[in-house]
Scaffold this motif. Sequence first.
Motif, PDB file in Angstrom:
ATOM      1  N   ARG A   5       0.838  -1.193   0.000  1.00 19.63           N
ATOM      2  CA  ARG A   5       0.000   0.000   0.000  1.00 19.63           C
ATOM      3  C   ARG A   5       0.876   1.249   0.000  1.00 19.63           C
ATOM      4  O   ARG A   5       2.018   1.210   0.455  1.00 19.63           O
ATOM      5  N   GLY A   6       0.307   2.350  -0.494  1.00 22.67           N
ATOM      6  CA  GLY A   6       1.044   3.601  -0.502  1.00 22.67           C
ATOM      7  C   GLY A   6       0.462   4.567  -1.509  1.00 22.67           C
ATOM      8  O   GLY A   6      -0.447   4.227  -2.267  1.00 22.67           O
ATOM      9  N   SER A   7       0.993   5.764  -1.517  1.00 29.79           N
ATOM     10  CA  SER A   7       0.582   6.756  -2.501  1.00 29.79           C
ATOM     11  C   SER A   7       1.061   6.324  -3.885  1.00 29.79           C
ATOM     12  O   SER A   7       1.870   5.400  -4.023  1.00 29.79           O
ATOM     13  N   TYR A   8       0.567   7.027  -4.892  1.00 30.84           N
ATOM     14  CA  TYR A   8       0.998   6.701  -6.251  1.00 30.84           C
ATOM     15  C   TYR A   8       2.505   6.844  -6.392  1.00 30.84           C
ATOM     16  O   TYR A   8       3.171   5.972  -6.966  1.00 30.84           O
ATOM     17  N   VAL A   9       3.073   7.900  -5.828  1.00 32.15           N
ATOM     18  CA  VAL A   9       4.526   8.112  -5.918  1.00 32.15           C
ATOM     19  C   VAL A   9       5.268   6.987  -5.194  1.00 32.15           C
ATOM     20  O   VAL A   9       6.278   6.468  -5.695  1.00 32.15           O
ATOM     21  N   GLN A  10       4.791   6.601  -4.020  1.00 34.60           N
ATOM     22  CA  GLN A  10       5.442   5.525  -3.275  1.00 34.60           C
ATOM     23  C   GLN A  10       5.355   4.197  -4.020  1.00 34.60           C
ATOM     24  O   GLN A  10       6.338   3.458  -4.114  1.00 34.60           O
ATOM     25  N   LEU A  11       4.184   3.888  -4.580  1.00 34.18           N
ATOM     26  CA  LEU A  11       4.046   2.634  -5.320  1.00 34.18           C
ATOM     27  C   LEU A  11       4.897   2.628  -6.583  1.00 34.18           C
ATOM     28  O   LEU A  11       5.392   1.580  -6.992  1.00 34.18           O
ATOM     29  N   GLN A  12       5.060   3.785  -7.204  1.00 36.69           N
ATOM     30  CA  GLN A  12       5.968   3.868  -8.354  1.00 36.69           C
ATOM     31  C   GLN A  12       7.370   3.413  -7.969  1.00 36.69           C
ATOM     32  O   GLN A  12       8.007   2.630  -8.680  1.00 36.69           O
ATOM     33  N   SER A  13       7.851   3.909  -6.840  1.00 38.83           N
ATOM     34  CA  SER A  13       9.183   3.548  -6.367  1.00 38.83           C
ATOM     35  C   SER A  13       9.271   2.064  -6.033  1.00 38.83           C
ATOM     36  O   SER A  13      10.234   1.382  -6.407  1.00 38.83           O
TER      37      SER A  13
END
Length: 202
Positions: free
Chosen positions: A68-76
């Motif tokens: 789980r995470g924000s879009y930016v975090q999931l991108q990483s």
Amino acid sequence: MKSIFIANSKGGCGSTSLSYLMSAYYNLDCITNTQPMMDFRSLTVFSSSASRIPKNLLKSENAIYDLRGSYVQLQSLLNDLASVVSHFIIPTATDAVSLCHTVNLVNHAHALGLPVSIVINNYRTEKNLNAAHLALREQLPHTAIYSLRYTTLFGRLTYDGREWLEKVHHSKGEGRLLNTLDQILEMFDEVLEQTEGCQHAK
């Protein structure tokens, strides 16, 4: 079996429920950045604030990543997993925000060369399903899209766990849930046929 990634940056789309079933069906270890309510057979949890996956948790086989995470975090996180997992499954609700998150994640996965499938999850009406399918197809004409109607199965899994899943049968009046489970498992097999060497544990 090769490892799988299930996630959407929009919460509430059912990634943990699908991860739970895949973990049980394919006998996979679950690696996650949140503490789930379900009793996974094998569970490893790392910090939800981490923007990278610990190197010792990057497994190319027999793991399912429920992150789980924000879009930016999931991108990483997806960048870390691109060379490890064989497939990215994105569950989505039918609302516009969920669909937007889904499209963005699919495009990022495609840029990394990672196979992707979408699951329109827990839809309640054919009208909502058809509208969501059309919106996704207009922007992602070549991405595989599957669908699962709303079911109480995931709630039962949360409260009754793996023991119930292993023992559910028709004689207790739970035949419809069993049929739903069979449909979901058939979908998993079809999704993973796109990935070479995927065979579920008997």
